[in-house]
Write an enzyme that holds these catalytic residues in place. Structure first.
Site, PDB file in Angstrom:
ATOM      1  N   ASP A 224     -24.696 -41.315 119.827  1.00 49.37           N
ATOM      2  CA  ASP A 224     -23.709 -41.643 120.276  1.00 49.37           C
ATOM      3  C   ASP A 224     -24.340 -42.843 121.083  1.00 49.37           C
ATOM      4  OD1 ASP A 224     -21.570 -41.859 121.756  1.00 49.37           O
ATOM      5  OD2 ASP A 224     -22.831 -40.711 123.259  1.00 49.37           O
ATOM      6  N   HIS A 398     -21.181 -39.931 129.167  1.00 45.61           N
ATOM      7  CA  HIS A 398     -22.144 -40.630 127.615  1.00 45.61           C
ATOM      8  C   HIS A 398     -23.624 -40.794 128.622  1.00 45.61           C
ATOM      9  CE1 HIS A 398     -18.860 -40.910 125.018  1.00 45.61           C
ATOM     10  NE2 HIS A 398     -18.215 -40.743 125.710  1.00 45.61           N
TER      11      HIS A 398
END
Lengths: 585, 585
Positions: A224, A398
């Site tokens: 990611d 994130h």
């Protein structure tokens, strides 16, 4: 150059040579005979959302995630965007299943559209599958779909793939990373994640498993990249907890309204806990909020003590100081509950100076202006509004740079592939990997449509496959394309002029009309003289055609278009779309 | 409550009483007999841009600034937005002049449109007037316009107003604040400003004059609120200078391209200075960049040593390492030079891995996505791109909280009015004033259309006057309004269907057609069956009318609209605009 660097360069040169001669005939036997694994990047690169990756090894294929994206400004009238399924449809025989990392729209949103084309089994954790199920209901697909719940820690066999689910932290519960154990080696696909040592719900990310995999040897890491530009660490959800507690104290006597993402179950849990602590009732507002919390609560991911939840229709029975509303609309979406409250357009909730409103989310890039407009409107109504980063009422889902480096250091992959992000995120993430000592040649920055073949000692880019965006507008999937969008844009910019005229079939001379109908061009009432002149321009164009015996329909229409367009541009410097309609009588 | 606070409260109560009884007949004589001054807020409140304020005292009126705003997303096809001039036109006899604080579009952009309605003299500093002049040229207004250059420090008489120009720092040279000396007292109108003790060009802001005015007594302070949400100080332009120097060093051998605002003359000066230091030639790219730098250089605001500037057409004669291009497009504007470079659409400049690109500007809220897209494209082309705040290649032109408080503390106004900003900025700025000890009652947060009458000891809100937005689209000023925009939006969302049919004039039965033309709706080729069915729906609707002897045109059209719209929604869940065109034969 140091000796180590020289060695490294020689190794690369050797690898390069190997890559250039994949079929070496009967020469010296290769160190190993492992088969390659292919990665097809079908979504989520150079874009935010629409995550969709396909892995292939020895004729077996596994899809990881199947998300949607939201349309950008250019996609006028489009509701949502899904991946192009052409390539997976072509390979339907090889596909063993779809594995989902977590329940956000950009990872599950296109599942119904995929299943309509291809009824393959779908694997995910309990909450993820619960959310997919509710989506399939809307599409009447529940009966046929094959949904399989696979808890974190479990392994499933999909052809030659053994897929392992690894618990991670993220802004939705039950998120997992995947380890794909293949005959070619192990691939680690992180999905969206962060490292939270004190999450609101569940355990800390299973770092131990990442470390074990790293020790055993990982061929490739796909990670990611969303926050690859942000230095440091993402703060723990506990920060938000503390901030909310302080704000609940400060809001004494006022009604509290918290806007957050409908999928942020742990955030909602925090708000409910605060409500209980400060003796407030909770009401949910917004269709998706009610829906997701229903699923979460049924599956045990949300704990609402008895008597805390009240119906939104009954909130007037309570004093403002006894209430918390949890609502959608943290992104200023035009039809969302919070936006309707701000613009006094909500059926059950009228806001005013007695309201204490907390925006527990950050504007997604592109939404800054709409969020700002909602905040301004709430302020004008006299509400107290908490929306700034200084209050710490939101943390990202994130991983930031230090977390990304940590996972990289644990997994120690042979090859590194940054995913989930725009070009700037991917490049920045590649830079982090290089800062960890990785060679640029062992990093692949891809684009959708790219295919990468991973061998034990090198990687090789193969010919591209079809990949792209399919626009969904209402019930139509893919029937809005570039021509339709170009027309919508043209209509949006300068509007439309329809010029209708009937001509004599014998002579081609004007029999009746022309009439001019305009929409989105100018106020007609104030511009009657302009319209009158336009009629004359069309009349002259058609009479000219008749006089020159031009009787071809498309020539006549083109002539009307050209003359009218020239005339209108001269008068207004605008270019409306012109539709000439000519009928014979 | 402390004794001081009690005293303050009593004073406020006394003031309140005075405000409630403005006409007290023959009672005790008022402490003073000063006339009031009125402020008409005609733009720049609850919006960014379109700054336009009107002051009135004893029958004389002065306009301060006359700016434009850029259209928001909802204003489809609109080029720019200007203030509504209705009220100033009505009072044309009283208007003594327009005073401009600085040369940015949001302060000068609507001047040509105003002068077309009202040929009043325009006052400003040399650069400001130079930029206005170039604007008037495009509108063929130079011959008639009365432009007057007034240097910082000077005073001009406009009726009973004496307007004083006070030097301030901002992101464009020659910016001033105004002190309006009126029979009612002194009003300080800051315009856009910041405090820069080491500006690239010219002197530090004239704080001394603000302090003197404060000592003498200021009735009201109207202050820029743009950065009222940002704590601390805005950094000096020297920070940028240092960063640019370091980047120029790092970019050795590469071509440097710096994107910045065309109006940032001092930023361009810095870049030129760096170019000279590192032995590079400079080329300018973008129409507005070339235009503004021409004016600035003519007026002596920009110093380009001989031989440094080269024509953009001749840059190929130089090595990349010998060049700097200064370009527009820092906001990702679709037609700007940088955007065209990024998408390989620039006539003279082809970019690639040999380019070192610096974005010396921050995305204006709402532009984040377009700027991001340009950055991504540049990265894909292999360029090095410096775009993040960490590199300090941009500083704001507006004062942050500590600077605002400083000016407030120097000016010590009787009344405070935050201007230039959205609601959140205005409220935050009011909060700062209260933190400085000001009473909420002495602060006015206005909206456009508001009128405030300032007396020596109280302020009073009067009835609203017309104020708003006029949209400019091509040559049309104000001919695009809500109906036209609503139609454009409708067309943009779902496109258009034209249903054409001719009917027999005797019976009303269908004679020919119907034909269906669609634009922006669906791919027609793939949807031929849908269109065929749509034709039948229209046919049936019209035949139904004929059978029921419905011969009224609008009833027939409505019937076609209703039936077709119902049918299409059922089939597609879309609502195209439907234009029925019926002709009699």
């Amino acid at each position: 150059m140091t000796a180590a660097a020289q060695r490294a360069q020689q190794q690369i040169a050797a690898r390069g040579a190997a890559a250039a001669q994949p079929k070496r005939g009967r020469g010296r036997p290769r160190k190993s005979q492992k088969p390659p694994v292919k990665v097809y990047f079908l979504g989520g690169l150079n874009e935010i959302g629409k995550n969709f990756t396909l892995y292939e090894c020895q004729g077996d294929m596994v899809i990881v995630d199947c998300g949607l994206a939201f349309p950008d400004e250019e996609m006028l009238g489009v509701d949502l965007v899904i991946p192009d399924f052409t390539f997976v449809e072509k390979n339907r025989e090889k596909i063993r299943g779809v594995v989902i990392t977590h329940g956000h729209e950009d990872h599950i949103g296109a599942v119904p559209y995929l299943l309509k084309k291809l009824n393959v089994p779908v694997y995910g954790t309990a909450l993820t599958i619960g959310l997919i199920e509710s989506k399939l209901k809307e599409h009447n697909l529940t009966a046929s779909a094959k949904l399989k719940v696979t808890p974190p820690g479990s392994h499933i066999k999909l052809g030659c793939f053994e897929v392992e689910f690894i618990h991670v932290n993220h802004s939705i519960a039950d998120s997992v990373a995947l380890a794909l154990h293949t005959p070619a080696g192990v691939l680690v696909h992180t999905g969206d994640f962060k490292i939270d040592c004190t999450p609101e719900e569940g355990e800390m990310i299973d770092l131990c498993r990442f470390a074990e995999l790293g020790k055993e040897g990982v061929l490739a890491l796909l990670m990611d990249s969303t926050n690859a530009e942000r230095p440091g660490y993402t703060q723990t959800e506990q920060t938000v907890n503390n901030s909310l507690d302080a704000l609940f104290m400060r809001a004494e006597g006022k009604r509290i309204i918290v806007a957050t993402f409908a999928s942020s179950i742990s955030r909602v849990q925090m708000i409910i806990n605060c409500a209980v602590k400060y003796g407030r009732k909770v009401a949910l507002s917004g269709r998706s909020m009610v829906n997701v919390m229903g699923i979460a609560s049924e599956l045990g991911y949300l704990d609402i003590p008895d008597g805390v939840l009240v119906d939104l229709n009954l909130i007037n029975r309570y004093e403002p100081g006894q209430l918390v509303l949890i609502t959608t609309g943290s992104q200023g979406e035009p039809m969302s509950a919070l936006t309707r409250m701000a613009f006094s357009d909500h059926r059950q909730v009228a806001i005013g100076p007695g309201d204490f409103i907390i925006l527990s989310a950050r504007p997604i890039p592109g939404n800054e202006k709409t969020v700002g407009a909602v905040v301004d409107e709430l302020l004008k109504q006299g509400c107290t509004v908490i929306y700034e980063s200084m209050y710490e009422v939101h943390v990202s889902g994130h991983a930031c740079q230090e977390e990304l480096k940590l996972i990289h250091g644990l997994v120690k992959p042979r090859f590194f592939i940054p995913v989930h992000g725009e070009q700037k995120h991917l490049q920045k993430h590649a830079g982090l990997a290089m800062a960890m000592g990785m060679d640029r040649k062992d990093i692949f920055i891809g684009d959708i449509g790219n295919v990468l073949e991973l061998h034990e000692d090198h990687m090789k880019q193969l010919a591209e496959v079809p990949a792209g965006s399919v626009m969904v507008d209402g019930l139509g999937v893919g029937d809005v394309g570039s021509v339709v969008l170009r027309d919508r844009k043209h209509l949006a910019e300068d509007g439309l002029i329809v010029a209708v005229c009937s001509i004599e079939s014998e002579t081609g001379h004007v029999a009746a009309g022309p009439d001019i109908v305009s929409r989105g061009f100018v106020y007609v009432r104030e511009n009657e003289p302009l319209m009158e002149e336009a009629r004359r321009v069309v009349y002259r164009a058609l009479e000219d055609c008749a006089n020159h015996r031009v009787r071809d329909w498309s020539d006549m229409k083109q002539s009307v278009k050209d003359e009218l367009s020239k005339f209108l541009y001269r008068k207004t410097q605008r270019n409306p779309m012109i539709l000439p309609i000519i009928m014979e009588v």
